[in-house]
Design a protein around this motif. Structure first.
Motif, PDB file in Angstrom:
ATOM      1  N   LYS A   1      36.858  45.088  39.380  1.00  0.00           N
ATOM      2  CA  LYS A   1      36.761  44.635  37.991  1.00  0.00           C
ATOM      3  C   LYS A   1      35.739  45.421  37.178  1.00  0.00           C
ATOM      4  O   LYS A   1      35.750  45.368  35.944  1.00  0.00           O
ATOM      5  N   ARG A   2      34.846  46.140  37.887  1.00  0.00           N
ATOM      6  CA  ARG A   2      33.847  46.921  37.166  1.00  0.00           C
ATOM      7  C   ARG A   2      34.359  48.305  36.764  1.00  0.00           C
ATOM      8  O   ARG A   2      33.666  49.040  36.065  1.00  0.00           O
ATOM      9  N   ALA A   3      35.556  48.668  37.199  1.00  0.00           N
ATOM     10  CA  ALA A   3      36.167  49.916  36.728  1.00  0.00           C
ATOM     11  C   ALA A   3      36.477  49.776  35.232  1.00  0.00           C
ATOM     12  O   ALA A   3      36.550  48.679  34.683  1.00  0.00           O
ATOM     13  N   ARG A   4      36.658  50.901  34.588  1.00  0.00           N
ATOM     14  CA  ARG A   4      36.957  50.883  33.148  1.00  0.00           C
ATOM     15  C   ARG A   4      38.310  51.560  32.911  1.00  0.00           C
ATOM     16  O   ARG A   4      38.496  52.738  33.231  1.00  0.00           O
ATOM     17  N   LEU A   5      39.215  50.774  32.335  1.00  0.00           N
ATOM     18  CA  LEU A   5      40.575  51.241  32.126  1.00  0.00           C
ATOM     19  C   LEU A   5      40.978  51.026  30.666  1.00  0.00           C
ATOM     20  O   LEU A   5      40.258  50.415  29.883  1.00  0.00           O
TER      21      LEU A   5
ATOM     22  N   GLU B   1      40.751  57.444  33.509  1.00  0.00           N
ATOM     23  CA  GLU B   1      40.168  56.134  33.816  1.00  0.00           C
ATOM     24  C   GLU B   1      38.811  56.346  34.481  1.00  0.00           C
ATOM     25  O   GLU B   1      38.503  57.425  34.984  1.00  0.00           O
ATOM     26  N   PHE B   2      37.987  55.292  34.484  1.00  0.00           N
ATOM     27  CA  PHE B   2      36.678  55.323  35.134  1.00  0.00           C
ATOM     28  C   PHE B   2      36.723  54.447  36.390  1.00  0.00           C
ATOM     29  O   PHE B   2      36.806  53.214  36.295  1.00  0.00           O
TER      30      PHE B   2
ATOM     31  N   ALA C   1      46.924  57.611  33.618  1.00  0.00           N
ATOM     32  CA  ALA C   1      46.805  56.514  32.658  1.00  0.00           C
ATOM     33  C   ALA C   1      46.747  55.218  33.448  1.00  0.00           C
ATOM     34  O   ALA C   1      47.540  55.012  34.377  1.00  0.00           O
ATOM     35  N   ALA C   2      45.808  54.342  33.125  1.00  0.00           N
ATOM     36  CA  ALA C   2      45.641  53.093  33.864  1.00  0.00           C
ATOM     37  C   ALA C   2      45.340  51.968  32.891  1.00  0.00           C
ATOM     38  O   ALA C   2      44.507  52.116  31.994  1.00  0.00           O
ATOM     39  N   PHE C   3      46.020  50.828  33.090  1.00  0.00           N
ATOM     40  CA  PHE C   3      45.898  49.697  32.170  1.00  0.00           C
ATOM     41  C   PHE C   3      45.610  48.414  32.949  1.00  0.00           C
ATOM     42  O   PHE C   3      46.205  48.162  33.992  1.00  0.00           O
ATOM     43  N   TRP C   4      44.714  47.597  32.394  1.00  0.00           N
ATOM     44  CA  TRP C   4      44.413  46.309  33.011  1.00  0.00           C
ATOM     45  C   TRP C   4      45.554  45.315  32.795  1.00  0.00           C
ATOM     46  O   TRP C   4      46.227  45.319  31.765  1.00  0.00           O
ATOM     47  N   GLY C   5      45.729  44.425  33.810  1.00  0.00           N
ATOM     48  CA  GLY C   5      46.520  43.216  33.666  1.00  0.00           C
ATOM     49  C   GLY C   5      45.592  42.021  33.765  1.00  0.00           C
ATOM     50  O   GLY C   5      44.474  42.107  34.289  1.00  0.00           O
TER      51      GLY C   5
END
Length: 738
Positions: free
Chosen positions: A725-729, A662-663, A679-683
């Protein structure tokens, strides 16, 4: 009178004199001279007056507007006189009519030149093609032009002009020789009467069209046909490497025992194309002639009740599959690769690899159940960590021998429920077959058991290079098959089999074949769910696997939608797409990452999924930790290098979470950094949170806009938390409920 079998020097002189006679109109020149096919007294020349010549022009059918020319031929020399009549093809079915044809003799050369329908692709050809037919118009006014008429034309003229045969005898002989060049012994009507869409002749024409076209362009076809025509004209047979190349291609696309479904089979698509052109009329059975062609070129002979289960080799030295073994299969009544044989009198069963629908036979040898052929699974191009190769980079070799893998890729290549054999299992296998040595080698290569095929192996010329630097060796001499290091961890080893020995050898840096064995501890385990369904993203036609868990359809792989010309949200890293929260959710003007009918999962939906699989849950509204997941949502082999026995819970939900990273966005606003191994995922849920760690960076009101995320680390546990919110997943989508 001199014999008609005069030499070429005399004939060239005669043709020159004849041409001068025609030019000067000297009637005396024709008195009692020897002519091709007989003297002027017995040539039986018949003038053609005001005749209408019709027919169809077919490779596939030539397209409307293609040019059609009827060219006059001298009745004695069979040289074109220059007198011709022209017309055009009237429709995309290839039909034509040439009216008002007046010829000094009954012999004519027809030529059609234009674009055609390609049976293999179903499309119009990108280039033009010229086909010819030589004919006697005495008692016919219908002349079809096709590949058979074209291939026989040069031979007919050679037999008349050089061998002194009559035109009728030359036509009959040329037709037999052209058919024999394609290993066809059937009796046919005249080639000028054959139609692509009807009868045995139509089946043969379609087969020839498919064989000569292959996967090449119109230019490739024209060159191949020209070389074949020259060879047949000179010798009455088709010689050269082209013929074997066509046979290899035909074998690859024709085999009906392929792992591909019927809808994917190329010959089935050819049939659909032909029937579509004819408004659903059933195409004649051309497939049998494609099969006859490659089996004859491989010198396999007949396969019938007299030789069921017999094994023969491809003895064509020009073939890329030279030396490959085939077995006469009773169920199919045809030759198939020995590696995919039906085993006679042996206790075996079949399994299907859901990843590519490949079917394998499994045989119990001692206490271990082995696949009886090498694995053929090709890693997708998006998987940059694993490699699979074809020997000599030839797809045919993958069909015949399976794929080659480096060791780390081999660990992940076997389908669910299978794994690499261990050192002890291989040693027990050798003991079952007589111990290391020639006896074991001979028995391991037997077609009614283990069925080893000598497909060689590959080595890397450069340790850091992959297939571009692979050096292939020992085809038809030996074979290397990977052994797991689970119970023998001192190095990379293979089972080596050749004509003299079967033994374990060290093979660092090699790419070898894989024989999977049933993973017995997992044999009773069944997946709770299986991601065996697919959805298509209409925006870019990408396909995604999905699985249904607790009544919801979840994607079983990460989204990789890259956006459109107005907005490109994806940050690409090692083939994976990473998105900001705003890009993942979308806005009124810009759509989100999930396609229509699917949505970004909410915080509650992630919690529902993780609560289902976790053994213990702790935390509060800001941070929830889910313990004891124990790889229920992921495959241990994706997270940890080395050869491990998989836990019973291994990816039982077929969710396949992988540690793509992830970023994170830096708290001081200087940008983002990449964190691998997670591993990272947005909700879709969001909030404004007071983040104490941000105070020192003078964030406005000590608050930050955050989105919900699910993060998994190590495969054993996961957490639901908030992130900038500016992270990238990564993104997984859930299907909308009706």
């Amino acid at each position: 009178m001199k014999s008609n079998l005069f030499d070429k020097t005399e004939k060239r002189l005669l043709w020159t004199l004849t041409g001068l006679c025609l030019l000067l109109g000297l009637a005396a020149c024709s008195d009692d001279k020897d002519v091709a096919g007989g003297t002027s007294d017995d040539a039986g020349i018949v003038a053609i007056t005001n005749k209408e010549v019709a027919g169809v022009s077919q490779k596939g059918p030539f397209l409307v507007g293609s040019s059609v020319t009827v060219q006059e031929m001298d009745g004695r020399t069979f040289v074109q006189t220059g007198n011709s009549f022209r017309a055009s093809v009237k429709s995309d079915q290839g039909d034509f009519v040439v009216k008002g044809v007046n010829l000094a003799s009954q012999y004519a050369l027809l030529e059609v030149n234009g674009y055609y329908r390609n049976e293999v692709t179903g499309e119009k050809s990108e280039g033009m093609l010229a086909l010819r037919a030589v004919t006697d118009l005495t008692d016919r006014s219908h002349v079809n032009v096709n590949l058979l008429t074209h291939l026989e034309t040069g031979r007919v003229l050679a037999l008349v002009q050089e061998a002194g045969l009559s035109f009728a005898d030359a036509k009959a002989q040329a037709q037999r020789e052209v058919l024999a060049a394609f290993n066809i012994a059937d009796d046919l009507e005249s080639t000028e009467d054959l139609d692509l869409f009807t009868g045995k002749g139509g089946a043969i024409l379609i087969a020839l069209s498919v064989l000569m076209q292959g996967d090449g362009s119109a230019a490739d076809l024209s060159e191949r046909v020209a070389r074949a025509s020259i060879s047949i004209a000179d010798s009455g047979t088709w010689l050269g490497a082209d013929k074997t190349e066509v046979a290899d291609w035909a074998f690859l696309v024709e085999n009906d025992y392929s792992e591909n479904s019927n809808e994917k089979n190329l010959l089935n698509r050819v049939r659909q194309n032909v029937e579509l052109w004819m408004s659903g009329v059933e195409a004649p059975p051309f497939e049998a002639y494609v099969y006859k062609f490659w089996t004859a070129e491989y010198n396999l002979g007949n396969c019938d009740e007299g030789n069921f289960y017999e094994v023969r080799e491809n003895t064509n030295p020009l073939s890329k599959l030279y030396g490959t073994k085939f077995v006469c299969d009773e169920d199919r009544g045809r030759w198939i690769l020995a590696g995919r044989r039906e085993l006679q009198g042996v206790d075996y069963y079949g399994v299907t690899d859901a990843r590519n629908d490949a079917v394998y036979k499994v045989l119990r040898i001692g206490d271990v159940r082995w696949m009886t052929e090498n694995l053929r699974y090709k890693f997708p191009v998006t998987n940059t960590r694993n490699k699979s190769l074809c020997y000599d980079d030839e797809e045919l070799n993958c069909k015949a021998y399976g794929m080659l893998y480096d060791y780390e890729s081999a660990l992940k290549a076997c389908p669910d429920g299978f794994r690499l054999p261990t050192y002890n299992e291989v040693m027990n296998l050798l003991q079952q077959y007589g111990g290391a040595g020639k006896e074991a080698a001979d028995r391991l290569m037997s077609m009614d058991g283990f069925g080893a095929q000598l497909g060689g192996y590959a080595v890397r010329a450069n340790w850091f290079a992959w297939e571009d630097d692979a050096g292939y060796t020992d085809m038809n001499k030996g074979v290397a098959i990977w052994i797991s290091t689970q119970d023998y961890p001192t190095g990379w080893n293979v089972l080596w089999i050749d004509s003299t020995v079967a033994e374990v050898r060290s093979a660092p840096g090699a790419s070898a074949y894989v024989r999977c064995v049933v993973d017995e501890p997992n044999q009773e385990k069944t997946k709770v769910y299986s991601a065996d369904k697919y959805m298509i993203d209409p925006r870019d036609n990408a396909s995604y696997r999905f699985t249904e868990i607790a009544g919801k359809a979840w994607l079983a792989e990460n989204m990789h939608y890259k956006g459109d010309s107005s907005h490109e949200p994806c940050l690409l890293q090692d083939g994976e797409c990473f998105y900001t929260w705003n890009d993942a959710v979308g806005s009124d003007s810009v759509g989100g990452v999930c396609p229509e009918g699917w949505h970004l999962p909410s915080r509650e939906e992630w919690n529902e999924l993780l609560s289902l699989v976790a053994g213990r849950i702790e935390g509060d509204a800001d941070y929830i930790h889910y313990y004891d997941i124990n790889f229920k949502l992921s495959d241990l082999k994706d997270w940890y290098e080395g050869d491990y026995l998989l836990p019973d819970s291994n990816d039982v939900y077929d969710f396949t979470v992988k540690p793509v990273g992830e970023f994170y966005y830096m708290m001081d606003g200087t940008g983002s950094y990449f964190d691998g191994g997670v591993a990272a995922f947005w909700g879709s849920s969001d909030s404004v949170r007071i983040i104490s760690d941000y105070v020192e960076f003078n964030m406005p009101n000590d608050t930050l806009e955050v989105g919900h995320m699910m993060e998994m680390d190590g495969g054993y546990s996961a957490s639901g938390q908030w992130n900038n919110k500016r992270a990238r997943l990564s993104v997984r989508c859930v299907r909308n409920e009706n």
